[in-house]
Design a protein around this motif. Structure first.
Motif, PDB file in Angstrom:
ATOM      1  N   UNK A 221       0.651  -0.974  -0.186  1.00  0.00           N
ATOM      2  CA  UNK A 221      -0.211   0.065   0.263  1.00  0.00           C
ATOM      3  C   UNK A 221       0.951   1.454  -0.061  1.00  0.00           C
ATOM      4  N   UNK A 222       1.733   1.214   0.893  1.00  0.00           N
ATOM      5  CA  UNK A 222       2.622   2.506   1.040  1.00  0.00           C
ATOM      6  C   UNK A 222       3.703   2.679  -0.445  1.00  0.00           C
ATOM      7  N   UNK A 223       3.490   1.815  -1.483  1.00  0.00           N
ATOM      8  CA  UNK A 223       4.708   1.924  -2.562  1.00  0.00           C
ATOM      9  C   UNK A 223       3.868   1.799  -3.423  1.00  0.00           C
ATOM     10  N   UNK A 224       1.762   2.117  -3.523  1.00  0.00           N
ATOM     11  CA  UNK A 224       1.571   2.139  -4.073  1.00  0.00           C
ATOM     12  C   UNK A 224       0.981   3.713  -3.892  1.00  0.00           C
ATOM     13  N   UNK A 225       0.604   3.793  -2.397  1.00  0.00           N
ATOM     14  CA  UNK A 225       0.362   5.999  -2.926  1.00  0.00           C
ATOM     15  C   UNK A 225       1.880   6.133  -3.361  1.00  0.00           C
ATOM     16  N   UNK A 226       3.152   5.514  -2.959  1.00  0.00           N
ATOM     17  CA  UNK A 226       3.931   6.827  -3.933  1.00  0.00           C
ATOM     18  C   UNK A 226       3.589   6.990  -4.947  1.00  0.00           C
ATOM     19  N   UNK A 227       3.120   5.825  -6.043  1.00  0.00           N
ATOM     20  CA  UNK A 227       3.661   5.841  -6.697  1.00  0.00           C
ATOM     21  C   UNK A 227       2.886   6.424  -7.310  1.00  0.00           C
ATOM     22  N   UNK A 228       1.481   6.411  -6.739  1.00  0.00           N
ATOM     23  CA  UNK A 228       0.032   7.424  -7.246  1.00  0.00           C
ATOM     24  C   UNK A 228       0.487   9.092  -6.819  1.00  0.00           C
ATOM     25  N   UNK A 229       1.038   9.392  -6.380  1.00  0.00           N
ATOM     26  CA  UNK A 229       1.725  10.423  -5.738  1.00  0.00           C
ATOM     27  C   UNK A 229       2.485  10.703  -6.647  1.00  0.00           C
TER      28      UNK A 229
END
Length: 407
Positions: free
Chosen positions: A311-319
């Motif tokens: 979830x954290x790296x998903x957030x980073x990619x989305x941001x």
């Protein structure tokens, strides 16, 4: 999070008024993330760490000034491991929150409940969990590992270090069934033999009969694809039967729910896992992440899980895609991600594969030791080869299926 009918109607009213607001107000409204994860109902061992990492990611980004000068607002729902609630909350979030992105789902069944709903309402979807692979949907990005990235590495390691005969125990749902097929495939390719495969519903807690069968079969090692709070009983009963240390155990699911922390060292030391993220990874990015995470949640926070990292790296990619697009709107963000967006995460380099919308990432074989996961071997930049067999969103952007690799 529980929303009443009055809250929902109020949200709809606010949404209606916002269409009359000036462009300036539209640009200053918060960017909204909706998160649907099990915080109760049996799968909370997976859901709570995911929500914690999302809260951390949002707080971290807001401390930097948000995105595009706008604050990020995270709205969390607890579907309670109930598919009816997943459906209800997905619709509620899509309409009432008007989210710019949704992070949701632990099991494949929960993903397949929310995925068509979010596509129907044009809400960008990130599925951050380890899963069986094969989903081909331009509206969805998968930032967890699939069997094609991990299973062959751990099977090869196990055949080489433990022996050629394996007994498989797995959860009786999509992931467990498909992983068992992958293990069988790679075992046979490596000259090994699968003695038997047993599947167990997610609520099963009594494994004594199965353990007796394993004792009679005398495998060189057991492959576990068990999941959830109920299945942790297997490992306790395994140790109680005197089997721990006598027959090795390998798994791509163990530790995803912090089983290695909940169990005693006597119950699980020496188990082998293969994951995208280990808290012990010795990289500058991971050191900074762990320090900041513990500053927010305390040094005694349980082990930071691979699912939380998804979830954290998903957030980073989305941001990063929002910044690249200069907009939080769905299609500009999708197009930015489809450029093959890549960044250095605590787990290593993570890159969006434009063909599948899955993630190219490092994976690590590790040994369970005294509540930790000690890295043994790293495989850099593993592509989602299983999903790529059937999914090509460059050529078929309208595809919305989940494909199953045939063995």
């Amino acid at each position: 999070m529980t929303m009443t009918r009055r809250h929902v109607l109020g949200a709809f009213g606010a949404a209606g008024l916002s269409t009359l607001a000036s462009p300036l107000l539209a640009k200053t409204r918060p960017i909204t993330i909706s998160a649907l994860y099990d915080l109760s109902g049996g799968l909370e061992v997976y859901g709570q760490p995911i929500v914690d990492t999302l809260k951390f990611a949002v707080a971290q980004q807001n401390e930097k000034g948000g995105l595009l000068g706008r604050e990020i607002d995270l709205k969390v729902y607890d579907p309670q491991s109930n598919m009816q609630l997943y459906s209800q909350f997905a619709r509620q979030a899509a309409l009432a929150d008007a989210p710019d992105v949704v992070f949701a789902g632990i099991t494949s069944s929960s993903r397949e409940v929310v995925r068509p709903i979010l596509r129907q309402f044009n809400r960008l979807y990130f599925y951050a969990n380890q899963y069986e692979g094969g989903v081909c949907d331009r509206n969805m990005f998968a930032t967890g590992v699939t069997p094609g990235q991990t299973v062959d590495k751990l099977v090869e390691y196990s055949l080489r270090n433990f022996g050629k005969k394996v007994y498989i125990v797995a959860a009786d749902y999509n992931y467990g069934q498909i992983v068992a097929d992958w293990v069988r495939k790679y075992t046979q390719q490596g000259g090994g033999e699968v003695l038997e495969v047993e599947f167990f519903p997610l609520d099963v807690t009594d494994f004594k009969t199965s353990i007796s069968k394993i004792q009679s079969a005398r495998p060189d090692y057991v492959w576990s694809a068990l999941v959830g709070g109920a299945h942790i009983s297997f490992y306790r009963q395994w140790q109680a039967a005197g089997m721990h240390g006598k027959i090795a155990l390998s798994s791509t699911t163990f530790a995803g729910g912090n089983e290695h922390v909940v169990l005693t060292p006597e119950e699980c030391n020496g188990f082998m896992v293969c994951q995208n993220y280990l808290q012990e990874l010795a990289t500058p990015e991971n050191a900074r992440f762990v320090e900041a995470f513990h500053k927010m949640y305390g040094a005694d926070y349980p082990y930071i899980t691979e699912l939380g990292m998804g979830a954290y790296q998903g957030f980073l990619l989305w941001a990063a895609a929002v910044e690249k697009a200069g907009s939080a709107e769905r299609m500009p963000v999708i197009e930015a991600l489809e450029t093959g967006l890549s960044l250095a995460a605590p787990s290593g380099q993570v890159t969006i594969d434009p063909q599948t919308h899955h993630t190219i990432m490092d994976v690590h074989i590790a040994r369970v030791e005294n509540g930790g996961l000690i890295p043994v071997q790293t495989f850099a930049q593993q592509a989602p080869v299983d999903t790529a067999v059937s999914c090509n969103l460059r050529e078929h952007p309208g595809d919305t299926q989940q494909y199953v690799v045939k063995f």
